[in-house]
Design a protein around this motif. Structure first.
Motif, PDB file in Angstrom:
ATOM      1  N   VAL A  36       0.664  -1.149  -0.075  1.00 17.17           N
ATOM      2  CA  VAL A  36       0.022   0.215  -0.077  1.00 17.17           C
ATOM      3  C   VAL A  36       0.839   1.292   0.101  1.00 17.17           C
ATOM      4  O   VAL A  36       1.680   1.594   0.994  1.00 17.17           O
ATOM      5  CB  VAL A  36      -1.091  -0.053   1.022  1.00 17.17           C
ATOM      6  N   PHE A  38       1.480   5.357  -1.100  1.00 18.24           N
ATOM      7  CA  PHE A  38       0.873   6.743  -1.334  1.00 18.24           C
ATOM      8  C   PHE A  38       1.937   7.757  -1.663  1.00 18.24           C
ATOM      9  O   PHE A  38       3.007   7.684  -1.617  1.00 18.24           O
ATOM     10  CB  PHE A  38      -0.058   6.957   0.096  1.00 18.24           C
ATOM     11  N   TYR A  49       6.455  10.112  -1.239  1.00 19.76           N
ATOM     12  CA  TYR A  49       5.705   8.872  -1.032  1.00 19.76           C
ATOM     13  C   TYR A  49       5.899   8.303   0.089  1.00 19.76           C
ATOM     14  O   TYR A  49       7.153   8.550   0.657  1.00 19.76           O
ATOM     15  CB  TYR A  49       6.541   8.277  -2.453  1.00 19.76           C
ATOM     16  N   ARG A  51       4.808   4.502   2.311  1.00 16.94           N
ATOM     17  CA  ARG A  51       3.911   3.001   2.226  1.00 16.94           C
ATOM     18  C   ARG A  51       3.637   2.744   3.604  1.00 16.94           C
ATOM     19  O   ARG A  51       4.292   3.463   4.682  1.00 16.94           O
ATOM     20  CB  ARG A  51       4.962   2.031   1.685  1.00 16.94           C
ATOM     21  N   GLN A 163      -5.256   1.545  -8.430  1.00 13.33           N
ATOM     22  CA  GLN A 163      -4.897   3.188  -8.129  1.00 13.33           C
ATOM     23  C   GLN A 163      -6.181   3.994  -7.996  1.00 13.33           C
ATOM     24  O   GLN A 163      -6.984   3.697  -8.756  1.00 13.33           O
ATOM     25  CB  GLN A 163      -4.224   3.516  -9.308  1.00 13.33           C
ATOM     26  N   LYS A 165      -7.556   7.618  -5.539  1.00 16.33           N
ATOM     27  CA  LYS A 165      -7.183   9.103  -4.980  1.00 16.33           C
ATOM     28  C   LYS A 165      -8.377   9.161  -3.900  1.00 16.33           C
ATOM     29  O   LYS A 165      -9.375   9.027  -3.897  1.00 16.33           O
ATOM     30  CB  LYS A 165      -7.164  10.243  -5.797  1.00 16.33           C
ATOM     31  N   ARG A 168      -7.815  13.468   2.193  1.00 14.55           N
ATOM     32  CA  ARG A 168      -7.644  13.056   3.358  1.00 14.55           C
ATOM     33  C   ARG A 168      -8.635  14.117   4.355  1.00 14.55           C
ATOM     34  O   ARG A 168      -8.949  13.564   5.509  1.00 14.55           O
ATOM     35  CB  ARG A 168      -6.248  13.362   4.057  1.00 14.55           C
ATOM     36  N   VAL A 184      -4.594  12.567  -1.745  1.00 12.25           N
ATOM     37  CA  VAL A 184      -3.559  11.395  -1.743  1.00 12.25           C
ATOM     38  C   VAL A 184      -3.759  10.258  -2.601  1.00 12.25           C
ATOM     39  O   VAL A 184      -4.794   9.951  -2.786  1.00 12.25           O
ATOM     40  CB  VAL A 184      -3.772  10.783  -0.154  1.00 12.25           C
ATOM     41  N   VAL A 186      -3.207   6.944  -4.205  1.00 15.94           N
ATOM     42  CA  VAL A 186      -2.861   5.420  -3.476  1.00 15.94           C
ATOM     43  C   VAL A 186      -2.685   4.240  -4.389  1.00 15.94           C
ATOM     44  O   VAL A 186      -3.757   4.258  -5.402  1.00 15.94           O
ATOM     45  CB  VAL A 186      -4.133   5.194  -2.492  1.00 15.94           C
ATOM     46  N   THR A 187      -1.899   3.638  -4.200  1.00 15.21           N
ATOM     47  CA  THR A 187      -1.693   2.391  -5.211  1.00 15.21           C
ATOM     48  C   THR A 187      -1.764   1.203  -4.098  1.00 15.21           C
ATOM     49  O   THR A 187      -0.950   0.937  -3.268  1.00 15.21           O
ATOM     50  CB  THR A 187      -0.288   2.183  -5.949  1.00 15.21           C
ATOM     51  N   ILE A 188      -2.747   0.289  -4.618  1.00 18.03           N
ATOM     52  CA  ILE A 188      -2.425  -1.016  -3.757  1.00 18.03           C
ATOM     53  C   ILE A 188      -2.245  -2.218  -4.593  1.00 18.03           C
ATOM     54  O   ILE A 188      -2.784  -2.460  -5.860  1.00 18.03           O
ATOM     55  CB  ILE A 188      -3.932  -1.363  -3.144  1.00 18.03           C
TER      56      ILE A 188
END
Length: 195
Positions: A36, A38, A49, A51, A163, A165, A168, A184, A186-188
């Motif tokens: 995970v 970000f 960046y 994680r 992927q 966004k 927050r 933010v 975010v890639t998972i």
């Protein structure tokens, strides 16, 4: 029971097994092959960046009913890592994640729709994301990357990539906006091993 009756019973059981429904496959998230990551704007000059180093979860896939899939994830918020210890401590504190009070970021699906786009299989996963004590609906587009045995030929693995966004501020984290970005990325990358 006569030999003929035994043969008839065996035949009926064999035919019945051909029509029995396939079981859903249950997977455990493999933390060593799940990431995970970000990224967030810093003053509009660059992107920082990071994680989360500790992620767990489960998912279920049903080959007979793909839309019956389900996904859950739990992220240890204190495992945040931006390669700067002082900044990480600040992010764990009350200005941001407040991990002492809200130690887990969690996602639980409540609806899945499977779509085909060209050669890709996309699991459109709707659910609830709980972070910083706030729960809000989100939708994640998980692209199925592949499935099959592990490198030693044992076990069965399935993997996805996503992927998205998030803002927050929607989860109550407004400190230092706009100097530190609200949005933010975010890639998972998610891999599970079948139970």
């Amino acid at each position: 029971m006569s030999r003929t009756a035994k043969l008839a019973l065996a035949f009926v059981l064999a035919i019945g097994s051909l029509h029995s429904p396939l079981r859903a496959d249950e997977f455990t998230v493999d933390p060593s092959h799940t990431s995970v990551i970000f990224g967030i704007s810093h003053l509009g000059y660059s992107f920082t960046y990071g994680r989360f180093n500790k992620v767990s979860g489960e998912f279920t896939l049903d080959p007979a009913k793909p839309d019956a899939a389900s996904f859950t994830l739990a992220i240890d918020a204190a495992s945040i890592d931006t390669n700067d210890a002082k900044r990480d401590d600040h992010l764990r504190g009350p200005d941001f994640l407040n991990t002492g009070e809200f130690p887990v970021i969690s996602f639980k699906s409540n609806k899945v729709v499977v779509e085909k786009k060209d050669d890709a299989t996309i699991y459109v996963v709707s659910g609830e994301l709980t972070m910083h004590g706030v729960t809000k609906p989100v939708t994640l587009n998980l692209q199925k990357l592949g499935e099959g045995p592990g490198p030693t030929g044992q076990g069965f693995h399935t993997g996805f990539n996503c992927q998205t966004k998030l803002n927050r501020s929607e989860w109550g984290m407004t400190k230092m906006v706009p100097h530190i970005g609200d949005e933010v990325a975010v890639t998972i990358s998610l891999e599970g091993s079948r139970k």
